[in-house]
Design a protein around this motif. Structure first.
Motif, PDB file in Angstrom:
ATOM      1  N   LEU A  91       6.137  -2.470  28.707  1.00 17.23           N
ATOM      2  CA  LEU A  91       5.219  -2.649  27.576  1.00 17.23           C
ATOM      3  C   LEU A  91       4.122  -1.589  27.532  1.00 17.23           C
ATOM      4  CD1 LEU A  91       4.791  -6.545  27.626  1.00 17.23           C
ATOM      5  CD2 LEU A  91       6.177  -5.176  26.041  1.00 17.23           C
ATOM      6  N   VAL A  92       3.670  -1.152  28.724  1.00 18.81           N
ATOM      7  CA  VAL A  92       2.522  -0.233  28.775  1.00 18.81           C
ATOM      8  C   VAL A  92       2.978   1.233  28.859  1.00 18.81           C
ATOM      9  CG1 VAL A  92       0.505   0.433  30.179  1.00 18.81           C
ATOM     10  CG2 VAL A  92       0.990  -1.988  29.752  1.00 18.81           C
ATOM     11  N   GLY A  93       4.113   1.464  29.500  1.00 13.13           N
ATOM     12  CA  GLY A  93       4.629   2.820  29.589  1.00 13.13           C
ATOM     13  C   GLY A  93       4.452   3.456  30.959  1.00 13.13           C
ATOM     14  N   LYS A  94       3.636   2.831  31.816  1.00 10.42           N
ATOM     15  CA  LYS A  94       3.519   3.317  33.204  1.00 10.42           C
ATOM     16  C   LYS A  94       3.255   2.132  34.117  1.00 10.42           C
ATOM     17  CE  LYS A  94      -1.366   4.655  32.794  1.00 10.42           C
ATOM     18  NZ  LYS A  94      -1.899   3.422  33.390  1.00 10.42           N
ATOM     19  N   PRO A  95       3.637   2.258  35.395  1.00 14.01           N
ATOM     20  CA  PRO A  95       3.486   1.110  36.300  1.00 14.01           C
ATOM     21  C   PRO A  95       2.013   0.756  36.555  1.00 14.01           C
ATOM     22  CG  PRO A  95       4.843   2.847  37.304  1.00 14.01           C
ATOM     23  CD  PRO A  95       4.269   3.411  36.060  1.00 14.01           C
ATOM     24  N   SER A 143      20.422   3.092  18.322  1.00 16.78           N
ATOM     25  CA  SER A 143      19.336   3.932  17.805  1.00 16.78           C
ATOM     26  C   SER A 143      18.088   3.827  18.691  1.00 16.78           C
ATOM     27  CB  SER A 143      18.989   3.528  16.377  1.00 16.78           C
ATOM     28  OG  SER A 143      18.529   2.183  16.353  1.00 16.78           O
ATOM     29  N   ALA A 144      18.011   2.736  19.478  1.00 14.96           N
ATOM     30  CA  ALA A 144      16.864   2.558  20.390  1.00 14.96           C
ATOM     31  C   ALA A 144      16.818   3.657  21.452  1.00 14.96           C
ATOM     32  CB  ALA A 144      16.924   1.185  21.058  1.00 14.96           C
ATOM     33  N   MET A 167      14.524   4.159  33.191  1.00 23.80           N
ATOM     34  CA  MET A 167      13.494   5.163  33.485  1.00 23.80           C
ATOM     35  C   MET A 167      13.648   6.373  32.560  1.00 23.80           C
ATOM     36  SD  MET A 167      11.039   5.647  35.631  1.00 23.80           S
ATOM     37  CE  MET A 167       9.915   6.963  35.331  1.00 23.80           C
ATOM     38  N   ASP A 168      14.901   6.854  32.429  1.00 22.87           N
ATOM     39  CA  ASP A 168      15.160   7.995  31.517  1.00 22.87           C
ATOM     40  C   ASP A 168      14.753   7.611  30.098  1.00 22.87           C
ATOM     41  OD1 ASP A 168      16.526   9.157  33.704  1.00 22.87           O
ATOM     42  OD2 ASP A 168      18.412   8.207  33.088  1.00 22.87           O
ATOM     43  N   LEU A 169      15.121   6.398  29.714  1.00 24.30           N
ATOM     44  CA  LEU A 169      14.848   5.977  28.338  1.00 24.30           C
ATOM     45  C   LEU A 169      13.343   5.808  28.099  1.00 24.30           C
ATOM     46  CD1 LEU A 169      15.933   5.266  25.606  1.00 24.30           C
ATOM     47  CD2 LEU A 169      16.459   2.964  26.418  1.00 24.30           C
ATOM     48  N   LEU A 170      12.647   5.282  29.098  1.00 28.25           N
ATOM     49  CA  LEU A 170      11.188   5.131  28.945  1.00 28.25           C
ATOM     50  C   LEU A 170      10.522   6.496  28.755  1.00 28.25           C
ATOM     51  CD1 LEU A 170       8.812   2.935  29.147  1.00 28.25           C
ATOM     52  CD2 LEU A 170       8.425   3.917  31.406  1.00 28.25           C
ATOM     53  N   ARG A 219      11.115   7.329  25.177  1.00 26.51           N
ATOM     54  CA  ARG A 219      10.525   6.415  24.197  1.00 26.51           C
ATOM     55  C   ARG A 219       9.029   6.152  24.434  1.00 26.51           C
ATOM     56  NH1 ARG A 219      13.416   2.284  22.051  1.00 26.51           N
ATOM     57  NH2 ARG A 219      11.335   1.575  21.542  1.00 26.51           N
ATOM     58  N   LYS A 220       8.498   6.511  25.604  1.00 26.77           N
ATOM     59  CA  LYS A 220       7.098   6.265  26.018  1.00 26.77           C
ATOM     60  C   LYS A 220       6.821   4.800  26.372  1.00 26.77           C
ATOM     61  CE  LYS A 220       5.991  10.569  25.110  1.00 26.77           C
ATOM     62  NZ  LYS A 220       6.841  11.348  26.043  1.00 26.77           N
ATOM     63  N   ARG A 221       7.239   3.880  25.534  1.00 29.83           N
ATOM     64  CA  ARG A 221       7.133   2.456  25.849  1.00 29.83           C
ATOM     65  C   ARG A 221       8.130   1.721  24.962  1.00 29.83           C
ATOM     66  NH1 ARG A 221       2.834   3.552  22.416  1.00 29.83           N
ATOM     67  NH2 ARG A 221       1.720   4.455  24.161  1.00 29.83           N
ATOM     68  N   PHE A 222       8.330   0.415  25.287  1.00 37.25           N
ATOM     69  CA  PHE A 222       9.273  -0.367  24.485  1.00 37.25           C
ATOM     70  C   PHE A 222       8.545  -1.407  23.641  1.00 37.25           C
ATOM     71  CE2 PHE A 222      11.778   1.136  28.124  1.00 37.25           C
ATOM     72  CZ  PHE A 222      12.807   1.773  27.447  1.00 37.25           C
ATOM     73  N   THR A 223       9.223  -1.856  22.586  1.00 37.39           N
ATOM     74  CA  THR A 223       8.657  -2.937  21.776  1.00 37.39           C
ATOM     75  C   THR A 223       8.789  -4.247  22.553  1.00 37.39           C
ATOM     76  OG1 THR A 223      10.795  -3.405  20.756  1.00 37.39           O
ATOM     77  CG2 THR A 223       9.391  -1.762  19.648  1.00 37.39           C
ATOM     78  N   GLU A 224       8.029  -5.247  22.132  1.00 40.76           N
ATOM     79  CA  GLU A 224       8.123  -6.544  22.816  1.00 40.76           C
ATOM     80  C   GLU A 224       9.519  -7.161  22.739  1.00 40.76           C
ATOM     81  OE1 GLU A 224       5.102  -9.531  22.615  1.00 40.76           O
ATOM     82  OE2 GLU A 224       3.738  -8.015  21.797  1.00 40.76           O
ATOM     83  N   PRO A 225      10.187  -7.154  21.564  1.00 40.46           N
ATOM     84  CA  PRO A 225      11.547  -7.721  21.540  1.00 40.46           C
ATOM     85  C   PRO A 225      12.501  -7.004  22.504  1.00 40.46           C
ATOM     86  CG  PRO A 225      10.705  -7.506  19.303  1.00 40.46           C
ATOM     87  CD  PRO A 225       9.721  -6.808  20.199  1.00 40.46           C
TER      88      PRO A 225
END
Ligand code: ADP
Length: 320
Positions: A237-241, A311-312, A129-132, A135-141
């Motif tokens: 993937l989207v950044g919010k539930p 770095s992520a 949650m902190d990381l999101l 980062r706003k959202r994550f990459t697919e990998p």
């Protein structure tokens, strides 16, 4: 962490906030700088504050050999009722029985005159949650990597008759190697008889499965964790539930109506959309099994990194 035995209508749900602790005006005193148990077997030096949840505060702590741990502190004053004690004992009993690389390791449990302490594996890199938020959202990998580890942990829990019931980004921690560690077993349930159904309404509004809210007669079981995995995948993937709105009542209405959309402004992989839709199936009997999820095209036809670089924590890694 919101723990709501009764869903709290009207409560803001923007960032899945913890429900306010009871008597929040009188913050409990800090635990001692050197934490010892009554028999003086254990000694930990308390270091920085890591966070707090519904009923516990968590600190970093150093053992006599220089090992780092997280120490979860529950004040005895918060354990006055039989219900509170039963709940804590259940959490301890379930958590200490689990041993999996993607579950926060439970080490020991002891007390002094003021508090009950649980030492846990330290997760340096905070929660997803902190990381999101950063980062706003994550990459697919990255999402595939986190989901493979989460599903591995779920599979293990379910094989051991444990339903977590509060899987959400705030309860998925990262260790120093960026591996996922499922934590917070405060709402977990043990299925003691095959086919047994649980009836307690609990969870966190955004992540709660429809049968928990709307099929209280039949109850719920392992599939509630599968549902939460679908909400988690969407959120990564989207950044919010998917069902997020400003008030809990509307979230529940949207969960009941299976009313969610993918953002129009940014393309989301069609395989990912298809997988999310199949997991967010209202009827728990029609949801895919955890194995089926891992066999889905989104996992088998995309990059699943062997690890995530540190770095992520600051910016999106490039896995091409
Ligand atoms: P509660 O059971 O009261 O909800 P949690 O177990 O969720 O408490 O912990 C509260 C907070 O403490 C978490 O949100 C996190 O910030 C921090 N925390 C908990 N466990 C760990 C851990 N093993 N390593 C690092 N931080 C942790």
């Amino acid at each position: 962490k919101s723990r709501n035995p009764q869903p709290a209508a009207g409560q803001a749900a923007q960032a899945d906030p913890p429900l306010p602790r009871q008597n929040s005006k009188t913050a409990p005193p800090s635990p001692p700088a050197i934490i010892r148990d009554l028999n003086r077997v254990h000694a930990f030096t308390r270091l920085g504050f890591l966070g707090e949840g519904g009923f516990a505060r968590v600190y970093e702590a150093l053992d006599a050999r220089g090992g780092h741990h997280a120490i979860k502190v529950v004040t005895k004053t918060s354990l006055k009722t039989k219900k509170a004690k039963t709940k804590l004992y259940a959490e301890i009993k379930i958590h200490r029985s689990l041993d999996h690389p993607n579950i926060v390791r439970f080490r020991e449990c002891f007390e002094d005159t003021e508090n009950v302490y649980m030492t846990l594996e330290l997760c340096d890199a905070g929660s997803l949650m902190d990381l999101l938020r950063r980062r706003k959202r994550f990459t697919e990998p990255e999402a595939r990597f986190f989901m493979v580890q989460l599903i591995g942990a779920c599979n293990y829990m379910h094989d051991n008759q444990v339903i977590h019931r509060d899987l959400k980004l705030g309860n998925l921690f990262l260790d120093k190697n960026m591996n996922v560690k499922v934590g917070d077993f405060g709402l977990a349930a043990l299925i003691e008889n095959p086919g047994e159904r649980k009836k307690t309404i609990c969870g966190t509004p955004n992540y709660i499965a429809p049968e928990v809210l709307f099929d209280t007669a039949n109850g719920h079981s392992f599939e509630v964790d599968t549902w939460s995995n679908g909400v988690i995948l969407y959120t990564l993937l989207v950044g919010k539930p998917p069902f997020q709105t400003k008030d809990v009542k509307t979230i529940y209405q949207r969960i009941k109506a299976n009313d969610y959309e993918f953002p129009a402004d940014r393309p989301i992989n069609v395989d990912a959309k298809e997988l999310i839709a199949s997991i967010l199936t209202p009827d728990p009997r029609e949801r895919p099994s955890l194995e089926n999820i891992l066999d889905h095209r989104w996992f088998t036809h995309g990059i699943v990194p062997a690890s995530i670089p540190k770095s992520a924590l600051d910016y999106a890694p490039d896995f091409r």
